[in-house]
Scaffold this motif. Sequence first.
Motif, PDB file in Angstrom:
ATOM      1  N   THR A 216      -6.485  -7.434  27.392  1.00  0.00           N
ATOM      2  CA  THR A 216      -7.964  -7.703  26.803  1.00  0.00           C
ATOM      3  C   THR A 216      -8.352  -6.637  26.127  1.00  0.00           C
ATOM      4  O   THR A 216      -8.341  -5.485  26.267  1.00  0.00           O
ATOM      5  CB  THR A 216      -8.692  -8.473  27.426  1.00  0.00           C
ATOM      6  OG1 THR A 216      -9.397  -7.597  28.330  1.00  0.00           O
ATOM      7  CG2 THR A 216      -8.022  -9.558  28.436  1.00  0.00           C
ATOM      8  N   PRO A 217      -9.173  -6.931  24.860  1.00  0.00           N
ATOM      9  CA  PRO A 217      -9.880  -5.811  24.318  1.00  0.00           C
ATOM     10  C   PRO A 217     -10.619  -5.120  25.202  1.00  0.00           C
ATOM     11  O   PRO A 217     -10.814  -3.631  25.065  1.00  0.00           O
ATOM     12  CB  PRO A 217     -10.689  -6.626  23.152  1.00  0.00           C
ATOM     13  CG  PRO A 217      -9.968  -7.906  22.978  1.00  0.00           C
ATOM     14  CD  PRO A 217      -9.318  -8.266  24.237  1.00  0.00           C
ATOM     15  N   LEU A 218     -11.448  -5.813  25.943  1.00  0.00           N
ATOM     16  CA  LEU A 218     -12.153  -4.879  27.067  1.00  0.00           C
ATOM     17  C   LEU A 218     -11.410  -4.074  28.113  1.00  0.00           C
ATOM     18  O   LEU A 218     -11.734  -2.871  28.348  1.00  0.00           O
ATOM     19  CB  LEU A 218     -12.894  -5.765  28.026  1.00  0.00           C
ATOM     20  CG  LEU A 218     -13.833  -5.249  28.906  1.00  0.00           C
ATOM     21  CD1 LEU A 218     -15.081  -4.448  28.274  1.00  0.00           C
ATOM     22  CD2 LEU A 218     -14.745  -6.550  29.663  1.00  0.00           C
ATOM     23  N   GLN A 219     -10.100  -4.408  28.433  1.00  0.00           N
ATOM     24  CA  GLN A 219      -9.405  -3.609  29.460  1.00  0.00           C
ATOM     25  C   GLN A 219      -8.810  -2.508  28.623  1.00  0.00           C
ATOM     26  O   GLN A 219      -8.787  -1.299  29.056  1.00  0.00           O
ATOM     27  CB  GLN A 219      -8.265  -4.637  29.708  1.00  0.00           C
ATOM     28  CG  GLN A 219      -8.530  -5.608  30.671  1.00  0.00           C
ATOM     29  CD  GLN A 219      -7.359  -6.646  31.079  1.00  0.00           C
ATOM     30  OE1 GLN A 219      -6.663  -6.876  30.228  1.00  0.00           O
ATOM     31  NE2 GLN A 219      -7.309  -6.694  32.501  1.00  0.00           N
ATOM     32  N   VAL A 220      -8.541  -2.535  27.037  1.00  0.00           N
ATOM     33  CA  VAL A 220      -8.019  -1.368  26.443  1.00  0.00           C
ATOM     34  C   VAL A 220      -9.090  -0.545  26.152  1.00  0.00           C
ATOM     35  O   VAL A 220      -9.081   0.362  26.277  1.00  0.00           O
ATOM     36  CB  VAL A 220      -7.626  -2.090  25.378  1.00  0.00           C
ATOM     37  CG1 VAL A 220      -7.135  -0.863  24.165  1.00  0.00           C
ATOM     38  CG2 VAL A 220      -6.348  -3.030  25.292  1.00  0.00           C
ATOM     39  N   GLY A 221     -10.428  -1.110  25.953  1.00  0.00           N
ATOM     40  CA  GLY A 221     -11.609  -0.271  25.854  1.00  0.00           C
ATOM     41  C   GLY A 221     -11.694   0.743  27.115  1.00  0.00           C
ATOM     42  O   GLY A 221     -12.138   1.857  26.930  1.00  0.00           O
ATOM     43  N   VAL A 222     -11.707   0.121  27.968  1.00  0.00           N
ATOM     44  CA  VAL A 222     -11.602   1.011  29.539  1.00  0.00           C
ATOM     45  C   VAL A 222     -10.636   2.188  29.451  1.00  0.00           C
ATOM     46  O   VAL A 222     -10.833   3.212  29.788  1.00  0.00           O
ATOM     47  CB  VAL A 222     -11.188   0.072  30.755  1.00  0.00           C
ATOM     48  CG1 VAL A 222     -11.413   0.882  32.039  1.00  0.00           C
ATOM     49  CG2 VAL A 222     -12.761  -0.599  30.901  1.00  0.00           C
ATOM     50  N   LEU A 223      -9.448   1.779  28.989  1.00  0.00           N
ATOM     51  CA  LEU A 223      -8.460   2.784  28.854  1.00  0.00           C
ATOM     52  C   LEU A 223      -8.534   3.696  27.798  1.00  0.00           C
ATOM     53  O   LEU A 223      -7.901   4.857  27.876  1.00  0.00           O
ATOM     54  CB  LEU A 223      -6.919   2.076  28.760  1.00  0.00           C
ATOM     55  CG  LEU A 223      -6.560   0.973  29.741  1.00  0.00           C
ATOM     56  CD1 LEU A 223      -5.259   0.330  29.391  1.00  0.00           C
ATOM     57  CD2 LEU A 223      -6.359   1.726  30.786  1.00  0.00           C
ATOM     58  N   PHE A 224      -9.522   3.638  27.083  1.00  0.00           N
ATOM     59  CA  PHE A 224      -9.753   4.602  25.761  1.00  0.00           C
ATOM     60  C   PHE A 224     -10.612   5.703  26.659  1.00  0.00           C
ATOM     61  O   PHE A 224     -10.741   6.710  25.813  1.00  0.00           O
ATOM     62  CB  PHE A 224     -10.551   4.051  24.744  1.00  0.00           C
ATOM     63  CG  PHE A 224      -9.588   3.695  23.424  1.00  0.00           C
ATOM     64  CD1 PHE A 224      -9.148   4.444  22.653  1.00  0.00           C
ATOM     65  CD2 PHE A 224      -9.097   2.226  23.245  1.00  0.00           C
ATOM     66  CE1 PHE A 224      -8.286   4.248  21.510  1.00  0.00           C
ATOM     67  CE2 PHE A 224      -8.304   1.947  22.106  1.00  0.00           C
ATOM     68  CZ  PHE A 224      -7.827   2.883  21.594  1.00  0.00           C
ATOM     69  N   ILE A 225     -11.433   5.212  27.551  1.00  0.00           N
ATOM     70  CA  ILE A 225     -12.471   6.429  28.193  1.00  0.00           C
ATOM     71  C   ILE A 225     -11.433   7.633  28.599  1.00  0.00           C
ATOM     72  O   ILE A 225     -12.162   8.529  27.969  1.00  0.00           O
ATOM     73  CB  ILE A 225     -13.164   5.614  29.336  1.00  0.00           C
ATOM     74  CG1 ILE A 225     -13.992   4.428  29.016  1.00  0.00           C
ATOM     75  CG2 ILE A 225     -13.980   6.754  29.978  1.00  0.00           C
ATOM     76  CD1 ILE A 225     -14.660   3.844  30.079  1.00  0.00           C
ATOM     77  N   PRO A 226     -10.542   7.726  29.334  1.00  0.00           N
ATOM     78  CA  PRO A 226      -9.953   8.883  29.396  1.00  0.00           C
ATOM     79  C   PRO A 226      -9.625   9.750  28.229  1.00  0.00           C
ATOM     80  O   PRO A 226      -9.606  10.808  28.199  1.00  0.00           O
ATOM     81  CB  PRO A 226      -8.618   8.923  30.281  1.00  0.00           C
ATOM     82  CG  PRO A 226      -9.168   7.282  30.789  1.00  0.00           C
ATOM     83  CD  PRO A 226      -9.819   6.567  29.818  1.00  0.00           C
ATOM     84  N   PHE A 227      -9.036   8.987  27.375  1.00  0.00           N
ATOM     85  CA  PHE A 227      -8.801   9.651  26.153  1.00  0.00           C
ATOM     86  C   PHE A 227      -9.956  10.352  25.103  1.00  0.00           C
ATOM     87  O   PHE A 227      -9.985  11.522  24.897  1.00  0.00           O
ATOM     88  CB  PHE A 227      -8.078   8.602  24.941  1.00  0.00           C
ATOM     89  CG  PHE A 227      -7.803   9.200  23.688  1.00  0.00           C
ATOM     90  CD1 PHE A 227      -6.526   9.549  23.419  1.00  0.00           C
ATOM     91  CD2 PHE A 227      -8.801   9.091  22.624  1.00  0.00           C
ATOM     92  CE1 PHE A 227      -6.232  10.174  22.417  1.00  0.00           C
ATOM     93  CE2 PHE A 227      -8.189   9.620  21.634  1.00  0.00           C
ATOM     94  CZ  PHE A 227      -7.023  10.099  20.997  1.00  0.00           C
ATOM     95  N   GLY A 228     -11.050   9.553  25.358  1.00  0.00           N
ATOM     96  CA  GLY A 228     -12.455  10.199  24.727  1.00  0.00           C
ATOM     97  C   GLY A 228     -12.733  11.447  25.488  1.00  0.00           C
ATOM     98  O   GLY A 228     -13.229  12.448  24.770  1.00  0.00           O
ATOM     99  N   ILE A 229     -12.693  11.466  26.780  1.00  0.00           N
ATOM    100  CA  ILE A 229     -13.314  12.358  27.673  1.00  0.00           C
ATOM    101  C   ILE A 229     -12.394  13.663  27.312  1.00  0.00           C
ATOM    102  O   ILE A 229     -12.981  14.858  27.165  1.00  0.00           O
ATOM    103  CB  ILE A 229     -13.330  11.961  29.176  1.00  0.00           C
ATOM    104  CG1 ILE A 229     -14.271  11.018  29.423  1.00  0.00           C
ATOM    105  CG2 ILE A 229     -13.218  13.174  29.960  1.00  0.00           C
ATOM    106  CD1 ILE A 229     -14.207  10.573  31.097  1.00  0.00           C
ATOM    107  N   CYS A 230     -11.146  13.492  27.281  1.00  0.00           N
ATOM    108  CA  CYS A 230     -10.160  14.510  26.974  1.00  0.00           C
ATOM    109  C   CYS A 230     -10.407  15.275  25.815  1.00  0.00           C
ATOM    110  O   CYS A 230     -10.254  16.586  25.472  1.00  0.00           O
ATOM    111  CB  CYS A 230      -8.647  14.030  27.159  1.00  0.00           C
ATOM    112  SG  CYS A 230      -8.279  14.031  28.959  1.00  0.00           S
ATOM    113  N   THR A 231     -10.771  14.290  24.539  1.00  0.00           N
ATOM    114  CA  THR A 231     -10.899  14.935  23.117  1.00  0.00           C
ATOM    115  C   THR A 231     -12.246  15.728  23.156  1.00  0.00           C
ATOM    116  O   THR A 231     -12.198  16.999  22.574  1.00  0.00           O
ATOM    117  CB  THR A 231     -11.196  13.861  22.375  1.00  0.00           C
ATOM    118  OG1 THR A 231     -12.155  12.959  22.662  1.00  0.00           O
ATOM    119  CG2 THR A 231      -9.871  13.139  21.965  1.00  0.00           C
TER     120      THR A 231
END
Length: 386
Positions: A216-231
Amino acid sequence: MPVYPVIKDHLGANDFEMTLTLTGFSLMQGSTTLIYGPLSDRFGRKIGMVSCLLLLIGSSLLCGSSWNIYSLIVFRLLQGISIGGYVIFATGTISDIFTDKERGRAFGILLAPSLIVPIVSPFLGGLLELISWRWTFFFQTLLAIPILFTTFFGMKETLIIGDKVPSLNPLKPLKCLLDIDVIIVVLLRSVSFGGMYLVFWSISIIFEDPNGHDLTPLQVGVLFIPFGICTVTGSILGGTASDYFRNNYGGDGGRLIPLVISSAILSICLVLYSLLINGSVLWGTIFAAACGFCGTSTRSAAMTFSIFRNQDKPSGVTSSVIFVQFIIAVGEITLGSILINKIGVLALHSSAAVIIIICIIPTIWVIYKYYERPNSKVQYENIQIE
């Protein structure tokens, strides 16, 4: 990005039209920097930042009010224009305040807040989609309003205008790219940024594919969090590493060492990401985050080296660097949207990795050319003073 399929269904758009909302935004963000750079060096930083924030607020409201895919594409172009200018005026401010020895870390810290967006925006986008996808854009307006007031009432102008009045010719900043050393460094930074952006663009498409993970979009949004922290982490540590190597291990050649190391690791992570993302959400997320870290850690080294070579017009140089990197990123994403279903994720990302490796080779030569041996440090500093 998590609401990408939701907007597509609601507005009746196809994949290419939805890609235009991203590539158009990026294209305007990159191309308009050529206009903002000379304006920043001529008239100052504060007035430009305030103007761009006003445009961002208005364009975000319009995006949230879009009635069809074509109106959304146009309003996303306006958003790109506003974001492109804000980055140029902000980096110009950093160049005014910090010395060459300190700019790498300062650029890294400056750009970190802008990278927090990949942490909160996808998650909030997935969350707000439960209400309406339009609130993804309305929320951007709510964030920009306090920044506007803080900038207008709390920021002081940092530009000191000298006797020589900078030209307003938008093509003049591109002259810095006639320097072969600068263009080599900028190309490596640009293809690395493009590789990272390719990953960012593909995450939602792959994870929300009904024939694949079907998240779901919400699940994908959660998976973006590690990407954002690392950037964010990559931006800060990359800038710090650039300054450290510049000041201790090789002068302005040494500052490029983190650029080469991060780009080499990124090329490996791109391949591993494409190998694992279809089979494992966990490993796909891990290597996507690694690509985010490496992609942003290359920014400060390339930016500060380019300004070092053109110290009298920092905003103009910054605009040229950003212009090239976004043109390349837009090209990669546009080709990616066409080729991903024809050649597959592995071939697409492997091609990007090969291009990065090719660009690393001449950058090593630039490092050698400008590398300062430890016993020549005093002599180097005397040359810089003269």
